[in-house]
Structure formats: C-alpha cells, structure tokens
Write an enzyme that holds these catalytic residues in place. Structure first.
Site, PDB file in Angstrom:
ATOM      1  N   SER A   1      19.017  27.608   4.571  1.00 56.59           N
ATOM      2  CA  SER A   1      19.962  27.007   3.914  1.00 56.59           C
ATOM      3  C   SER A   1      20.108  25.777   5.193  1.00 56.59           C
ATOM      4  O   SER A   1      20.331  24.978   4.376  1.00 56.59           O
ATOM      5  CB  SER A   1      20.413  27.583   3.223  1.00 56.59           C
ATOM      6  OG  SER A   1      19.564  29.113   2.421  1.00 56.59           O
TER       7      SER A   1
ATOM      8  N   HIS B   1      13.368  31.723   1.072  1.00 55.97           N
ATOM      9  CA  HIS B   1      13.677  33.222  -0.168  1.00 55.97           C
ATOM     10  C   HIS B   1      12.694  32.975  -1.159  1.00 55.97           C
ATOM     11  O   HIS B   1      12.272  34.264  -2.139  1.00 55.97           O
ATOM     12  CB  HIS B   1      15.303  32.833  -0.818  1.00 55.97           C
ATOM     13  CG  HIS B   1      16.099  32.671  -0.127  1.00 55.97           C
ATOM     14  ND1 HIS B   1      16.499  31.126   0.091  1.00 55.97           N
ATOM     15  CD2 HIS B   1      16.813  33.341   0.933  1.00 55.97           C
ATOM     16  CE1 HIS B   1      17.542  31.015   1.113  1.00 55.97           C
ATOM     17  NE2 HIS B   1      17.829  32.950   1.061  1.00 55.97           N
TER      18      HIS B   1
ATOM     19  N   GLY C   1      22.250  32.862  -1.560  1.00 55.76           N
ATOM     20  CA  GLY C   1      22.143  31.689  -2.246  1.00 55.76           C
ATOM     21  C   GLY C   1      22.089  30.299  -1.640  1.00 55.76           C
ATOM     22  O   GLY C   1      21.139  30.640  -0.396  1.00 55.76           O
TER      23      GLY C   1
ATOM     24  N   GLN D   1      18.969  40.669  12.611  1.00 58.23           N
ATOM     25  CA  GLN D   1      19.049  41.367  10.637  1.00 58.23           C
ATOM     26  C   GLN D   1      18.145  42.235  10.093  1.00 58.23           C
ATOM     27  O   GLN D   1      18.915  43.369  10.292  1.00 58.23           O
ATOM     28  CB  GLN D   1      19.541  40.855  10.279  1.00 58.23           C
ATOM     29  CG  GLN D   1      19.450  40.866   9.063  1.00 58.23           C
ATOM     30  CD  GLN D   1      20.332  39.768   8.070  1.00 58.23           C
ATOM     31  OE1 GLN D   1      21.066  39.114   8.139  1.00 58.23           O
ATOM     32  NE2 GLN D   1      19.819  39.083   7.034  1.00 58.23           N
TER      33      GLN D   1
HETATM   34  O1  PAF Z   1      20.259  36.954   5.150  1.00 61.39           O
HETATM   35  C1  PAF Z   1      21.206  36.599   4.360  1.00 61.39           C
HETATM   36  O2  PAF Z   1      20.885  36.058   3.896  1.00 61.39           O
HETATM   37  C2  PAF Z   1      22.715  37.384   4.783  1.00 61.39           C
HETATM   38  O3  PAF Z   1      22.427  37.489   6.306  1.00 61.39           O
HETATM   39  C3  PAF Z   1      22.186  38.518   4.279  1.00 61.39           C
HETATM   40  C4  PAF Z   1      21.112  40.132   4.118  1.00 61.39           C
HETATM   41  C5  PAF Z   1      22.358  38.456   2.333  1.00 61.39           C
HETATM   42  C6  PAF Z   1      23.327  39.390   3.283  1.00 61.39           C
HETATM   43  O4  PAF Z   1      24.647  39.037   2.997  1.00 61.39           O
END
Ligand code: PAF
Length: 281
Positions: free
Chosen positions: A183, A33, A27, A150
């Site tokens: 964010s 995003h 969020g 990630q």
């Molecule tokens: O990148 C993110 O916002 C978070 O690490 C994810 C991939 C939604 C997992 O909580």
C-alpha cells in the site's frame, strides 16, 4: 458480499460457523491482498476479510492519519474475488475503551529487525490480530510473506495461546520490475517508483553473497556492503540482514552451509517512504 460494522453483526452473520477463512487487512487493497483472498477462497471455506487501520501498530511519528482509506474501491475489489463477508469496524467498535490488555511479543522476535526500528509495532499487530481472531473465530487465516516477521509473530502467538487456527502463508506479489506490492508504494514519486526495485535487487545480491559467505564474519561484511550500496543510491536503510527462516536468529556457520534455510530481509526509506521486502534462499 455482506458488510458488517460491529462484532455482534459479524456473529449474527456467521451464526454457528467457526470454519471461515480470514484475511485481515488495513484496506487500500492491491493485487497482493487479492492474491491472499484468492488463496483463502481456494480453501472452499467462507471467506471473511477485515479492513481496520490499527492505531496501536503506528508510532506517533508514523502515517496513521494519512494512511490511505479507500473503502468503496476496496469493497469493489473484494467483490471481484467473491469475498463473502467484510468486517469493517471503526475504532469505537474495536477499541471502545483504552486497550490496556496487550499481547507482549517475545525478546529476540518482537524487538529485532522491524521491532528494533518500530518499537511497539508487533505488540500492536499481535493485539489487534488476537482481537480480530476473537471476533471472526476463523478456522484458517491467511497472512502475506511480504510481512515475513509479522507472519512469524502471528504463528508463534497462535501456537503459544493454543488458538485453533491454521495460519496459511501467501507468497509476495511483485510488480513486473520486481518491486514487492505494498500500500505504501502509492506514496512514491515517479522518480522514487523507478528506483524502488533496487531494494529487491539489494536483497538478491546479499543472498548471493551470503550463500558464499561460509562464516558469520563474512556474512557481516556482506551485510555491511549491501547497506553501503543502498546508501550510495540515496536510500536510508534501517537494516539488510540474513537470518534463519525458523527463528530469525543470525545464522551460524552450519546454517550458512545449509541452502534453503535462510532469508534476507530489508527495510529502507526512499525519500519519506519506508519499504520492506525479503527473499528466502
Ligand atoms: O498486515 C497488515 O495489514 C496488518 O498488520 C494487519 C495484519 C491487518 C493487522 O493490523
């Protein structure tokens, strides 16, 4: 856009559909995003987004409680990119019992760079992403390159667990002055916001020096210089490092001679806000 709160509502909404494109988020959505959502939408598949602030990926001293929760504004933004379905579970839905099964991430990937400074972070990310994949059962999932490590952890997990999901990377979106959208930029004071693009500039300078370095020793000196430069500006850097794109291992002399194979990654605190960024070169 349909909004569902439970996994069973989600399955009812998707029916037999296993062809969705999925963009998981926590969020507090911004243009970064939305660019991932647009990338997903461009596949022509039904677009499913999720909003879930995942406690498992926050250490006790981190900002889980204060992480910005802006659900109504997020829904408006998702509607603006024609998102089809939003999965927004609460903690009781996603973690009805203690999450004792976890995805452990490999040494040399989950415990370096971000993993060294945020122990348990990638275990928390991989665990929730696997759960979300189980709920949404997408054909494609989009992850931003801003969170470079990630993205690699998720790719490796998908490969090693034979998940039939294509992982699509989305380019980092930047403000006009070069600051990567995040964010956490919202935490910065006006003075810190003015200083914040220095992290991207430090990575550019490091990449330039690394391209000339030739040896791991010269690269190590360039990394030390980059850290010292950022500290001199008042930052508290965790790391500024050049790694191979393929596995995030430190480059050898042969890698340093191969342009287009490396990435400079950095994480540093400005005041109380921790920012990360990276630059492929
Ligand atoms: O990148 C993110 O916002 C978070 O690490 C994810 C991939 C939604 C997992 O909580």
């Amino acid at each position: 856009m349909q909004i569902v709160r439970t996994a069973s509502e989600l399955r009812a909404a998707l029916g037999a559909n296993r062809s969705a494109v999925f963009v998981p988020t926590m969020g507090n959505l911004h243009e970064g995003h939305l660019s991932l959502m647009r990338l997903g939408k461009a596949t022509g598949r039904p677009l499913v987004a999720s909003i879930f602030v995942n406690r498992l990926q926050f250490a006790p001293h981190e900002d889980f409680a204060s992480y910005p929760r802006t659900f109504e504004a997020d829904c408006d933004k998702l509607r603006s990119v024609a998102c089809d379905l939003l999965f927004a579970p609460d903690e009781r839905e996603l973690y009805p019992v203690e999450q004792t099964f976890r995805v452990s991430t490999p040494h040399g990937l989950g415990d370096i760079l971000e993993g060294e400074f945020r122990p348990g972070f990638f275990e928390g990310v991989a665990t929730v992403v696997l759960k979300l994949f189980g709920c949404v059962q997408p054909a494609v999932a989009v992850f931003g390159m801003k969170d470079y490590q990630q993205l690699m952890v998720v790719r490796r997990m998908v490969e090693q667990f034979n998940l039939p999901i294509e992982i699509v990377p989305g380019a980092t979106m930047r403000e006009a002055d070069g600051l990567a959208m995040s964010s956490r930029n919202g935490y910065l004071s006006a003075a810190e916001r003015a200083e914040a693009p220095a992290l991207a500039r430090a990575l550019q300078a490091l990449a330039q020096r690394a391209a000339q370095a030739g040896t791991p020793q010269a690269l190590a000196e360039a990394e030390r210089q980059a850290l010292a430069d950022l500290r001199a500006r008042g930052w508290k850097p965790d790391y500024l490092a050049v790694r191979r794109r393929t596995d995030l291992a430190p480059p050898q002399a042969a890698d340093l001679a191969a342009p287009g194979t490396l990435v400079a990654l950095g994480a540093a605190k400005l005041g109380t806000t921790r920012l990360i960024d990276n630059l492929e070169f």
